[in-house]
Design a protein around this motif. Structure first.
Motif, PDB file in Angstrom:
ATOM      1  N   UNK A 105      12.595 -14.555  -3.215  1.00 29.38           N
ATOM      2  CA  UNK A 105      12.653 -13.511  -4.243  1.00 29.38           C
ATOM      3  C   UNK A 105      13.907 -12.677  -3.968  1.00 29.38           C
ATOM      4  N   UNK A 106      14.807 -12.637  -4.944  1.00 30.28           N
ATOM      5  CA  UNK A 106      16.072 -11.924  -4.699  1.00 30.28           C
ATOM      6  C   UNK A 106      15.832 -10.414  -4.667  1.00 30.28           C
ATOM      7  N   UNK A 107      16.784  -9.698  -4.037  1.00 28.29           N
ATOM      8  CA  UNK A 107      16.673  -8.237  -3.966  1.00 28.29           C
ATOM      9  C   UNK A 107      16.670  -7.627  -5.375  1.00 28.29           C
ATOM     10  N   UNK A 108      17.499  -8.183  -6.242  1.00 22.33           N
ATOM     11  CA  UNK A 108      17.607  -7.665  -7.610  1.00 22.33           C
ATOM     12  C   UNK A 108      16.290  -7.806  -8.358  1.00 22.33           C
ATOM     13  N   UNK A 109      15.697  -8.993  -8.253  1.00 25.32           N
ATOM     14  CA  UNK A 109      14.412  -9.231  -8.934  1.00 25.32           C
ATOM     15  C   UNK A 109      13.330  -8.307  -8.352  1.00 25.32           C
ATOM     16  N   UNK A 110      13.334  -8.196  -7.021  1.00 25.46           N
ATOM     17  CA  UNK A 110      12.355  -7.338  -6.348  1.00 25.46           C
ATOM     18  C   UNK A 110      12.469  -5.905  -6.884  1.00 25.46           C
ATOM     19  N   UNK A 111      13.724  -5.419  -6.953  1.00 24.06           N
ATOM     20  CA  UNK A 111      13.987  -4.056  -7.419  1.00 24.06           C
ATOM     21  C   UNK A 111      13.483  -3.865  -8.858  1.00 24.06           C
ATOM     22  N   UNK A 112      13.811  -4.818  -9.736  1.00 27.54           N
ATOM     23  CA  UNK A 112      13.397  -4.725 -11.151  1.00 27.54           C
ATOM     24  C   UNK A 112      11.871  -4.675 -11.271  1.00 27.54           C
ATOM     25  N   UNK A 113      11.221  -5.524 -10.493  1.00 28.82           N
ATOM     26  CA  UNK A 113       9.756  -5.579 -10.557  1.00 28.82           C
ATOM     27  C   UNK A 113       9.121  -4.263 -10.069  1.00 28.82           C
ATOM     28  N   UNK A 114       9.699  -3.729  -9.002  1.00 21.07           N
ATOM     29  CA  UNK A 114       9.175  -2.452  -8.478  1.00 21.07           C
ATOM     30  C   UNK A 114       9.331  -1.376  -9.536  1.00 21.07           C
ATOM     31  N   UNK A 115      10.520  -1.333 -10.159  1.00 26.15           N
ATOM     32  CA  UNK A 115      10.784  -0.304 -11.164  1.00 26.15           C
ATOM     33  C   UNK A 115       9.870  -0.456 -12.384  1.00 26.15           C
ATOM     34  N   UNK A 116       9.516  -1.677 -12.692  1.00 28.60           N
ATOM     35  CA  UNK A 116       8.686  -1.918 -13.877  1.00 28.60           C
ATOM     36  C   UNK A 116       7.223  -1.558 -13.616  1.00 28.60           C
ATOM     37  N   UNK A 117       6.714  -1.957 -12.460  1.00 28.54           N
ATOM     38  CA  UNK A 117       5.273  -1.842 -12.246  1.00 28.54           C
ATOM     39  C   UNK A 117       4.835  -0.593 -11.463  1.00 28.54           C
ATOM     40  N   UNK A 118       5.770   0.024 -10.770  1.00 30.58           N
ATOM     41  CA  UNK A 118       5.386   1.215  -9.995  1.00 30.58           C
ATOM     42  C   UNK A 118       5.386   2.432 -10.923  1.00 30.58           C
ATOM     43  N   UNK A 119       4.212   3.038 -11.093  1.00 31.27           N
ATOM     44  CA  UNK A 119       4.078   4.138 -12.047  1.00 31.27           C
ATOM     45  C   UNK A 119       4.119   5.499 -11.337  1.00 31.27           C
ATOM     46  N   UNK A 120       4.445   6.518 -12.107  1.00 33.78           N
ATOM     47  CA  UNK A 120       4.455   7.884 -11.560  1.00 33.78           C
ATOM     48  C   UNK A 120       3.061   8.223 -11.010  1.00 33.78           C
ATOM     49  N   UNK A 121       2.043   7.727 -11.714  1.00 28.46           N
ATOM     50  CA  UNK A 121       0.658   7.950 -11.299  1.00 28.46           C
ATOM     51  C   UNK A 121       0.414   7.458  -9.850  1.00 28.46           C
ATOM     52  N   UNK A 122       0.995   6.280  -9.530  1.00 29.53           N
ATOM     53  CA  UNK A 122       0.846   5.738  -8.178  1.00 29.53           C
ATOM     54  C   UNK A 122       1.516   6.655  -7.147  1.00 29.53           C
ATOM     55  N   UNK A 123       2.709   7.107  -7.546  1.00 31.60           N
ATOM     56  CA  UNK A 123       3.446   7.974  -6.607  1.00 31.60           C
ATOM     57  C   UNK A 123       2.695   9.282  -6.394  1.00 31.60           C
ATOM     58  N   UNK A 124       2.191   9.836  -7.491  1.00 36.23           N
ATOM     59  CA  UNK A 124       1.459  11.102  -7.394  1.00 36.23           C
ATOM     60  C   UNK A 124       0.220  10.951  -6.496  1.00 36.23           C
ATOM     61  N   UNK A 125      -0.485   9.819  -6.680  1.00 29.95           N
ATOM     62  CA  UNK A 125      -1.695   9.588  -5.876  1.00 29.95           C
ATOM     63  C   UNK A 125      -1.336   9.612  -4.381  1.00 29.95           C
ATOM     64  N   UNK A 126      -0.247   8.930  -4.043  1.00 27.93           N
ATOM     65  CA  UNK A 126       0.182   8.878  -2.637  1.00 27.93           C
ATOM     66  C   UNK A 126       0.591  10.243  -2.120  1.00 27.93           C
ATOM     67  N   UNK A 127       1.338  10.975  -2.922  1.00 24.93           N
ATOM     68  CA  UNK A 127       1.846  12.278  -2.464  1.00 24.93           C
ATOM     69  C   UNK A 127       0.696  13.284  -2.292  1.00 24.93           C
ATOM     70  N   UNK A 128      -0.199  13.309  -3.292  1.00 23.11           N
ATOM     71  CA  UNK A 128      -1.325  14.265  -3.212  1.00 23.11           C
ATOM     72  C   UNK A 128      -2.178  13.967  -1.977  1.00 23.11           C
ATOM     73  N   UNK A 129      -2.424  12.673  -1.752  1.00 19.71           N
ATOM     74  CA  UNK A 129      -3.219  12.297  -0.578  1.00 19.71           C
ATOM     75  C   UNK A 129      -2.520  12.731   0.716  1.00 19.71           C
ATOM     76  N   UNK A 130      -1.202  12.593   0.723  1.00 25.22           N
ATOM     77  CA  UNK A 130      -0.495  12.904   1.973  1.00 25.22           C
ATOM     78  C   UNK A 130      -0.547  14.404   2.288  1.00 25.22           C
ATOM     79  N   UNK A 131      -0.528  15.251   1.273  1.00 23.41           N
ATOM     80  CA  UNK A 131      -0.709  16.690   1.511  1.00 23.41           C
ATOM     81  C   UNK A 131      -2.050  16.929   2.207  1.00 23.41           C
ATOM     82  N   UNK A 132      -3.065  16.269   1.653  1.00 28.04           N
ATOM     83  CA  UNK A 132      -4.421  16.427   2.181  1.00 28.04           C
ATOM     84  C   UNK A 132      -4.497  15.937   3.638  1.00 28.04           C
ATOM     85  N   UNK A 133      -3.877  14.779   3.890  1.00 23.30           N
ATOM     86  CA  UNK A 133      -3.898  14.229   5.252  1.00 23.30           C
ATOM     87  C   UNK A 133      -3.199  15.183   6.232  1.00 23.30           C
TER      88      UNK A 133
END
Lengths: 263, 261
Positions: free
Chosen positions: A182-210
């Motif tokens: 899997x090329x770096x370019x394809x990997x990057x595109x896929x991450x950008x497409x499927x990674x949602x703000x919601x996922x990031x928020x879930x991780x960040x909120x949890x980390x505050x709590x931790x």
């Protein structure tokens, strides 16, 4: 058996109520301090603690995250290859790392590295009579000792989580390119497409709590030390075990909550 | 209910227990301004507990602890903290903050509790260090100092807020005779020059008679004797006599013949 279970429950409830008491007293001491028009804690103490929590933990978090990301991508790819779905590795790994692995591994590293240090130093201060001396001066030991520590770890856990996520995804991208074609370019595109703000928020909120859980647990365990050097050792072990266990349980509860309410 | 004028501290019917073990069983004692009260008693008899109660670190199960006519057991935390700024405590193990230098340790109460700027704080710290004869140790850590030096730093820290009451827990225990004399002289100087009231818990008989203006004996949770040093020395209470005679030289009067300050 029932008696043991009862004793455990009583211990647990006593522990929780003591932690709540400590948090309440600390907040009330902060309030009293502010009402006297004084700073609730020294900024230099806060920055000193931040330097310990943040820059000091970065190498370990990067190292751990890169290898976990690498392993996660490799094993996911290994399974998905059977179904011809190896191209799903980038979204699976990136979402898993952002929502779950990043905050969790950061929490584990901080509990063992910083939580243990907090407990040991506060425990040694209790054993040496330093905490009583601070309290006897009228300074407010809880406010002075607990606030900068808990605040530092609370503020910096999300920052370290972001570093962990980036390092984990980079590790996954590296192994995907090397072993899964899997090329770096394809990997990057896929991450950008499927990674949602919601996922990031879930991780960040949890980390505050931790961060809050680790800081409060470590300070509580340190300030509850009894019995000199042996007591400090026991409290430090207990602090790490309790913080990691609580973080993992809390992580599961957060995941259930997020999945139900933010599907 | 207010104590008679001139009493800085008064304890009335103070009871304290650790679990089922009764430590203080109705302590009544008053300390006048500028007194140096030495409290003696058997080890584990509750003398240090008494100091902790005076500082508000422990709460008695019953009784009153009056400091400047206010009952410490009933004060809110901000008021208790304010009362504590009028007291200083010198600990048996000095209890200096191990991560801070001597200078930082002494300046700590000023930084936290006063409105003084850094320059003023530095000046006061220098002054206090000079008073305890440790000017050259300002940048050292407590671990780099001897036991006697640590106690003197502890004393400097206790005095930095100009307290009216200073509590000493075994200030000369384990020290060599010269360090002991230095600490004794500082205590005497405090009373004479700065009009500070002191309460001292000690087993060091020679030091006790050197500095005390009043002496008390705590036994089985009660103050069984409170008297001037001369009366204390001549007490016919059996346990006090036994206690005094246990120290070498007492029978001959050797070592207990210091003039009172």
């Amino acid at each position: 058996m029932i008696a043991k279970l009862g004793a455990l429950t009583i211990n647990l409830l006593q522990g929780i109520s003591s932690i709540v008491w400590m948090a309440r007293e600390t907040i009330s001491e902060i309030g009293e301090r502010i009402s006297q028009h004084r700073a609730p804690f020294r900024l230099k103490d806060f920055f000193y603690q931040c330097a310990r929590v943040g820059p000091g933990s970065v190498p370990m978090i990067i190292l751990l995250s890169v290898f976990v990301g690498l392993t996660l991508a490799l094993l996911t790819g290994y399974q998905l290859k059977i179904f011809g779905l190896v191209t799903l590795v980038p979204p699976i790994v990136s979402v898993a790392f952002t929502r779950e692995m990043g905050p969790l591994f950061t929490g584990i590293v901080l509990a063992s590295r910083i939580g243990a240090a907090y407990t040991a130093e506060l425990g040694a201060m209790i054993a040496g009579g330093e905490v009583d001396a601070i309290e006897a001066m009228g300074v407010g030991a809880l406010r002075y000792l607990v606030t900068p520590r808990v605040l530092a770890i609370f503020c910096l856990t999300p920052c370290l989580t972001v570093i962990s996520v980036v390092a984990g995804i980079l590790g996954a991208a590296f192994i995907s390119s090397l072993m899964l074609q899997i090329s770096y370019g394809y990997f990057y595109d896929q991450v950008m497409t499927y990674l949602l703000v919601k996922d990031m928020m879930a991780g960040i909120v949890k980390s505050f709590l931790f961060g809050a859980i680790i800081g409060i647990t470590a300070c509580y365990k340190g300030l509850s030390v009894r019995g000199g050097a042996v007591g400090v050792g026991t409290a430090t072990t207990s602090s790490v075990v309790t913080a990691i266990t609580t973080v993992i349980i809390c992580d599961s509860l957060c995941n259930i909550f997020i999945v139900i309410f933010f599907p | 209910m207010n104590p008679p004028a001139g009493n800085l501290v008064e304890m009335r019917g103070v009871h304290f227990s650790f679990g089922n073990k009764v430590i203080l069983d109705g302590v009544d004692i008053s300390i006048r301004e500028q007194d140096v009260l030495v409290i003696m008693g058997l080890s584990g008899g509750g003398k240090s507990t008494l100091l902790s109660i005076l500082l508000g670190l422990l709460k008695p199960s019953s009784g009153e602890v009056l400091f400047k006519q206010e009952d410490l057991t009933k004060l809110s935390r901000p008021k208790l903290n304010d009362a504590r700024t009028h007291m200083g405590m010198v600990y048996q193990n000095a209890a200096l903050i191990s991560s801070m230098t001597v200078r930082e340790n002494i300046g700590f109460p000023l930084e936290e509790l006063s409105d003084k700027n850094d320059q003023e704080i530095a000046l006061i710290v220098e002054q206090k260090l000079e008073e305890v004869g440790l000017k050259d140790t300002a940048d050292k850590l407590p671990s780099e100092l001897s036991g006697g030096m640590q106690k003197r730093v502890g004393l400097a820290r206790a005095l930095v807020l100009e307290p009216e009451l200073v509590l000493f827990d075994e200030p000369t225990a384990g020290l060599d005779p010269i360090s002991t004399e230095t600490i004794d002289d500082l205590i005497i100087k405090l009373r004479k020059k700065q009009e500070v009231t002191s309460i001292i818990v000690t087993h060091e008989m020679e030091s006790a008679f050197a500095v005390a203006t009043r002496m008390a004996f705590l036994y089985e949770g009660k103050i069984i004797l409170e008297a001037a040093p001369e009366q204390f020395r001549n007490s016919d209470i059996p346990i006090v006599r036994k206690f005094l005679s246990s120290f070498s030289g007492h029978e001959t009067g050797k070592g207990l013949t210091h003039a009172n300050p």
